[in-house]
Design an enzyme around this catalytic site. Structure first.
Site, PDB file in Angstrom:
ATOM      1  N   ASP A   1       1.773  10.111  13.618  1.00 15.29           N
ATOM      2  CA  ASP A   1       2.177   8.560  13.633  1.00 15.29           C
ATOM      3  C   ASP A   1       3.785   8.694  13.269  1.00 15.29           C
ATOM      4  OD1 ASP A   1       2.157   9.315  10.980  1.00 15.29           O
ATOM      5  OD2 ASP A   1       1.979   7.418  10.243  1.00 15.29           O
TER       6      ASP A   1
ATOM      7  N   ASP B   1       5.878   8.626  10.786  1.00 13.18           N
ATOM      8  CA  ASP B   1       6.429   9.692   9.643  1.00 13.18           C
ATOM      9  C   ASP B   1       5.564  10.945   9.605  1.00 13.18           C
ATOM     10  OD1 ASP B   1       4.149   8.085   8.610  1.00 13.18           O
ATOM     11  OD2 ASP B   1       4.923   8.179   6.455  1.00 13.18           O
TER      12      ASP B   1
ATOM     13  N   LYS C   1      -1.000  12.582   2.703  1.00 11.80           N
ATOM     14  CA  LYS C   1      -1.662  12.900   3.953  1.00 11.80           C
ATOM     15  C   LYS C   1      -0.923  14.000   4.916  1.00 11.80           C
ATOM     16  CE  LYS C   1      -1.418   8.212   5.817  1.00 11.80           C
ATOM     17  NZ  LYS C   1      -0.933   7.411   4.788  1.00 11.80           N
TER      18      LYS C   1
ATOM     19  N   SER D   1       6.048   4.065   8.741  1.00 14.36           N
ATOM     20  CA  SER D   1       5.145   5.112   8.928  1.00 14.36           C
ATOM     21  C   SER D   1       4.468   4.497  10.704  1.00 14.36           C
ATOM     22  CB  SER D   1       4.006   4.598   8.014  1.00 14.36           C
ATOM     23  OG  SER D   1       2.816   5.573   8.591  1.00 14.36           O
ATOM     24  N   HIS D   2       3.576   3.857  10.498  1.00 17.41           N
ATOM     25  CA  HIS D   2       2.848   3.599  11.913  1.00 17.41           C
ATOM     26  C   HIS D   2       3.177   2.431  12.576  1.00 17.41           C
ATOM     27  CE1 HIS D   2       0.368   1.760   8.871  1.00 17.41           C
ATOM     28  NE2 HIS D   2       0.299   0.721   9.826  1.00 17.41           N
TER      29      HIS D   2
ATOM     30  N   ASP E   1       2.479  11.593   8.823  1.00 20.08           N
ATOM     31  CA  ASP E   1       1.330  11.869   8.056  1.00 20.08           C
ATOM     32  C   ASP E   1      -0.115  11.581   8.428  1.00 20.08           C
ATOM     33  OD1 ASP E   1       1.562   9.061   7.874  1.00 20.08           O
ATOM     34  OD2 ASP E   1       2.092   9.231   5.486  1.00 20.08           O
ATOM     35  N   ARG E   2      -0.265  10.747   9.572  1.00 20.22           N
ATOM     36  CA  ARG E   2      -1.400  10.595   9.954  1.00 20.22           C
ATOM     37  C   ARG E   2      -1.776  11.679  11.340  1.00 20.22           C
ATOM     38  NH1 ARG E   2      -2.696   4.217  10.431  1.00 20.22           N
ATOM     39  NH2 ARG E   2      -1.632   3.628   8.345  1.00 20.22           N
TER      40      ARG E   2
ATOM     41  N   LYS F   1       9.967   4.130   0.325  1.00 21.76           N
ATOM     42  CA  LYS F   1       8.929   4.448  -0.418  1.00 21.76           C
ATOM     43  C   LYS F   1       9.167   5.547  -1.500  1.00 21.76           C
ATOM     44  CE  LYS F   1       5.714   7.436   1.919  1.00 21.76           C
ATOM     45  NZ  LYS F   1       4.365   7.714   2.006  1.00 21.76           N
TER      46      LYS F   1
ATOM     47  N   ARG G   1       7.707  -2.591   2.994  1.00 19.30           N
ATOM     48  CA  ARG G   1       7.800  -2.770   4.650  1.00 19.30           C
ATOM     49  C   ARG G   1       8.274  -4.133   4.603  1.00 19.30           C
ATOM     50  NH1 ARG G   1       3.348   0.994   6.764  1.00 19.30           N
ATOM     51  NH2 ARG G   1       3.574   2.794   5.447  1.00 19.30           N
TER      52      ARG G   1
ATOM     53  N   ARG H   1      -8.409  -6.556   8.114  1.00 15.42           N
ATOM     54  CA  ARG H   1      -9.173  -5.452   8.689  1.00 15.42           C
ATOM     55  C   ARG H   1     -10.838  -5.552   8.155  1.00 15.42           C
ATOM     56  NH1 ARG H   1      -4.660  -2.738   9.987  1.00 15.42           N
ATOM     57  NH2 ARG H   1      -3.087  -1.898   8.236  1.00 15.42           N
TER      58      ARG H   1
ATOM     59  N   THR I   1      -8.167   2.057  -0.884  1.00 15.71           N
ATOM     60  CA  THR I   1      -7.298   2.532   0.205  1.00 15.71           C
ATOM     61  C   THR I   1      -5.651   2.729  -0.323  1.00 15.71           C
ATOM     62  OG1 THR I   1      -8.360   1.154   1.813  1.00 15.71           O
ATOM     63  CG2 THR I   1      -5.843   1.548   2.294  1.00 15.71           C
TER      64      THR I   1
ATOM     65  N   GLU J   1      -8.867   9.244   4.984  1.00 12.43           N
ATOM     66  CA  GLU J   1      -8.954   7.877   5.035  1.00 12.43           C
ATOM     67  C   GLU J   1      -9.241   7.578   6.678  1.00 12.43           C
ATOM     68  OE1 GLU J   1      -6.318   5.180   2.557  1.00 12.43           O
ATOM     69  OE2 GLU J   1      -4.890   6.502   3.168  1.00 12.43           O
ATOM     70  N   GLU J   2     -10.001   6.518   6.748  1.00 14.29           N
ATOM     71  CA  GLU J   2     -10.514   5.877   8.231  1.00 14.29           C
ATOM     72  C   GLU J   2      -9.155   5.865   8.900  1.00 14.29           C
ATOM     73  OE1 GLU J   2      -9.623   2.723   9.211  1.00 14.29           O
ATOM     74  OE2 GLU J   2      -8.715   2.791   7.190  1.00 14.29           O
ATOM     75  N   SER J   3      -8.047   5.360   8.432  1.00 16.91           N
ATOM     76  CA  SER J   3      -6.947   5.007   9.104  1.00 16.91           C
ATOM     77  C   SER J   3      -6.019   6.106   9.900  1.00 16.91           C
ATOM     78  CB  SER J   3      -5.916   4.173   8.298  1.00 16.91           C
ATOM     79  OG  SER J   3      -5.636   5.169   6.857  1.00 16.91           O
TER      80      SER J   3
ATOM     81  N   THR K   1       0.967  -1.089  -0.026  1.00 14.93           N
ATOM     82  CA  THR K   1       0.120  -0.053   0.016  1.00 14.93           C
ATOM     83  C   THR K   1       0.827   1.136  -0.095  1.00 14.93           C
ATOM     84  OG1 THR K   1      -1.504  -1.174   1.251  1.00 14.93           O
ATOM     85  CG2 THR K   1      -1.857   1.085   1.298  1.00 14.93           C
TER      86      THR K   1
HETATM   87  C1  VG1 Z   1      -2.761   1.295   5.939  1.00 19.03           C
HETATM   88  C2  VG1 Z   1      -4.322   2.294   5.917  1.00 19.03           C
HETATM   89  C3  VG1 Z   1      -4.019   3.104   4.654  1.00 19.03           C
HETATM   90  C4  VG1 Z   1      -3.041   3.928   4.561  1.00 19.03           C
HETATM   91  C5  VG1 Z   1      -1.707   3.031   4.586  1.00 19.03           C
HETATM   92  C6  VG1 Z   1      -0.531   3.935   4.736  1.00 19.03           C
HETATM   93  O1  VG1 Z   1      -2.818   0.574   4.652  1.00 19.03           O
HETATM   94  O2  VG1 Z   1      -5.222   1.280   6.072  1.00 19.03           O
HETATM   95  O3  VG1 Z   1      -5.472   4.045   4.671  1.00 19.03           O
HETATM   96  O4  VG1 Z   1      -2.834   4.628   3.300  1.00 19.03           O
HETATM   97  O5  VG1 Z   1      -1.863   2.189   5.579  1.00 19.03           O
HETATM   98  O6  VG1 Z   1      -0.460   4.790   5.777  1.00 19.03           O
HETATM   99  P1  VG1 Z   1      -3.198  -1.145   4.809  1.00 19.03           P
HETATM  100  O7  VG1 Z   1      -2.993  -1.742   3.476  1.00 19.03           O
HETATM  101  O8  VG1 Z   1      -2.117  -1.694   5.862  1.00 19.03           O
HETATM  102  O9  VG1 Z   1      -4.519  -1.020   5.123  1.00 19.03           O
HETATM  103  V1  VG1 Z   1       0.830   5.168   6.608  1.00 19.03           V
HETATM  104  O10 VG1 Z   1       0.683   6.539   7.552  1.00 19.03           O
HETATM  105  O11 VG1 Z   1       1.223   3.643   7.079  1.00 19.03           O
HETATM  106  O12 VG1 Z   1       2.048   5.680   5.038  1.00 19.03           O
HETATM  107 CO    CO Z   2       2.269   7.333   8.074  1.00 20.71          CO
END
Ligand code: VG1
Ligand code: CO
Length: 543
Positions: free
Chosen positions: A277, A279, A376, A113-114, A281-282, A126, A22, A496, A344, A363-365, A18
């Site tokens: 988070d 990096d 984001k 990221s998270h 962006d959240r 990335k 990673r 999920r 997503t 996004e919901e995340s 996504t």
């Molecule tokens: C998750 C989230 C998605 C987000 C992605 C990257 O992806 O659900 O909404 O864009 O992480 O965010 P997945 O495929 O694990 O559901 V970040 O802040 O990790 O770059």
């Molecule tokens: Co992030």
């Protein structure tokens, strides 16, 4: 010339998910692993000769080493200049901002990221393209293909660059400019929200806590909230980026940002709480005694963005990822603007923003952003909230409740089942997909299935089609369950399940969201046969 070619052979597991590649840190530490992937990216970038590249990361374990590798490889691959954050740090939104501002050909972002960090934690790479956003799938697929045929990479024997000092230096004739990671980003924020109004809000005694979870946003939040906007010292906590995030899991949700949640639910709660988070962006938004779901936050920002100078002219449109609740769509309908639904991942928003179709996305995340960049942006969302709070002069929880009263409430929750065996997870999804046509009309507890499909997205700008983006089950009772597998995990599979139910009646808006959603949760579990396939009676994380 210290430039050299190094013989290598492919790794089979370098397909980006996504949001980039990673893996666990030890996977990235294998000889040539980073280099192969970076060379594949460079081979895929068009027009790299003499071009500017941006490099930075979220400061997690292995960030420092990989920055040096990328710098040397960039020099050997013909880039003209690299802009790199001081100490190798740049938040993801700052990378996007800097790529756009300095017209770079792209940027390498070192982050998972998270996901947790540290020597046994996760690492990630990335690539963002010249518009500042994540590379589209055509690009990431080309990178993957390249990794599968790679035989050598180019690098340099030059010594490491001192990234502690801001200023310009060089590797083999390629300019390396070490930047203040915060300055360009902070300058952009000043054009979007009213710093004067937010400063007055803080002067009037408004209190907040921003929890940076020992990740990259700390220096950004300190500079902007405390130094430029005058929030009291100590407003930003866990502000020092650390290689292991100080043991925090830098995922801004009620489970992982539990210290903030406890504070916001206690007697000493400040007026407003936020977290970001790994990096940057959240974002997570919390009012006293009320967690604001990211889906609601997007809707509320959509309704009030015009109060901030950057959006005073109104919004072109709004976009949300498919699993995000439909709360923003209701606002769009009232504003008379278009609402878009994408798969997503932030990469799907860029075309809509470039074409001028949307201004805000979410996004919901916990990702929210606007067309100021192509990522984001966690701190931006917090600043826009602060601007709205300064204008409306109402408590944050009141703004949320009034929003529900005006538009209805979309109760929302997400269940994550982490580290399931990949085979079992695939079986579950296959079984779900195969049964879709039999579901309409069936009753599960108090809910009846109205329709069921597998979301396929046709990009309205370039016409590209992305199939199989998640199974959607709509119930007649204005409820929905969505199932998909994560594309960012590094161990096994993560299932999920996104569940929501619309409640128009304000007399029922006070119900606990967990309670309001029980019928949807029960139906979702039964339809997918969760326990049978995964052996799990309960999810790993509920957000
Ligand atoms: C998750 C989230 C998605 C987000 C992605 C990257 O992806 O659900 O909404 O864009 O992480 O965010 P997945 O495929 O694990 O559901 V970040 O802040 O990790 O770059
Ligand atoms: Co992030």
């Amino acid at each position: 010339m210290p430039t050299k070619s190094v013989q290598t052979s492919p790794f089979s597991d370098q397909r980006p998910g996504t949001s980039g590649l990673r893996k666990k840190v030890p996977v990235f530490q294998q000889p040539h692993y980073v280099e192969n992937f970076v060379q594949a990216i460079f081979d895929t970038v068009e027009g790299r000769d003499g071009a500017t590249l941006v490099v930075g990361g979220d400061g997690r374990y292995y960030n420092k080493e990989v920055v040096q590798k990328v710098l040397k490889m960039a020099a050997a691959n013909g880039f003209g200049r690299v802009l790199v954050g001081q100490n190798g740090l740049l938040s993801t939104p700052a990378v996007s901002c800097i790529i756009r501002k300095y017209k770079a050909v792209g940027g390498v972002v070192l982050s998972a990221s998270h996901n947790p960090g540290g020597p046994q934690g996760d690492f990630g790479i990335k690539f963002n393209v010249s518009h500042g956003g994540p590379a589209p799938e055509t690009f990431t697929e080309a990178v993957f293909k390249r990794t599968q045929g790679i035989t050598e990479y180019k690098t340099s024997d030059a010594s490491d660059i001192d990234l502690g000092r801001i200023g310009e230096t060089a590797i083999d004739g390629m300019a390396v400019q070490v930047l203040d990671p915060v300055a360009d980003y902070a300058e952009l924020m000043e054009t979007l929200v009213d710093f004067g109004k937010i400063s007055s809000l803080f002067r009037s005694g408004f209190t907040m806590r921003f929890d940076a979870l020992s990740a990259v946003t700390g220096p950004y939040a300190k500079e902007i909230l405390e130094r430029r906007l005058g929030a009291p010292a100590g407003t930003v906590v866990n502000a020092e980026p650390m290689p292991d995030f100080g043991g925090h899991h830098p995922d801004p949700n009620p489970v992982h940002a539990h210290e903030l949640m406890e504070l916001m639910q206690g007697p000493d709660a400040p007026d407003f709480g936020a977290a970001s988070d790994g990096d940057g962006d959240r974002n997570m938004i919390v009012a006293p005694n009320l967690f604001v779901t990211p889906s609601d936050s997007l809707a509320i920002l959509t309704a009030h963005a015009h109060l901030a100078p950057g959006y005073a002219g109104g919004l072109a449109g709004v976009a949300r990822s498919m699993p995000t609740s439909r709360a923003a769509d209701r606002v769009a309908a009232k504003l008379g603007i278009k609402a878009y639904e994408t798969p997503t991942g932030w990469k799907f928003f860029a075309n809509l923003m470039d074409a001028g179709l949307v201004t805000l996305c979410g996004e919901e995340s916990a990702g929210t952003g606007s067309n100021h960049i192509r990522e984001k942006d966690g701190l931006w969302a917090v600043l826009l909230w602060l601007n709205i709070l300064a204008e409306l002069k109402k408590p944050a929880d009141q703004i949320v409740r009034e929003h529900w009263a005006a538009f209805g409430r979309d109760f929302y929750t997400r269940y994550d089942y982490e580290e399931i065996e990949t085979e079992r997870a695939d079986e579950l999804m296959t079984h779900l997909r195969q049964g879709l046509s039999t579901l309409p009309g069936k009753r599960f507890g108090e809910l009846t299935v109205e329709s069921a499909d597998d979301f396929a997205y046709t990009d309205p700008v370039d016409g590209s089609v992305t199939p199989k983006q998640g199974v959607r089950i709509l119930f007649k009772e204005d409820a929905r369950a969505v199932f998909r597998l994560s594309g960012t995990g590094t161990a096994g599979a993560t299932l999920r399940i996104y569940m929501e139910r619309f409640e128009p009646d304000p007399s029922r808006h006070h119900v606990e969201r967990g309670d309001a959603l029980i019928p949807v949760v029960e139906a979702a579990k039964e339809i997918a046969g969760i326990e049978g396939f995964t052996g799990r009676a309960a999810p790993s994380v509920v957000t």
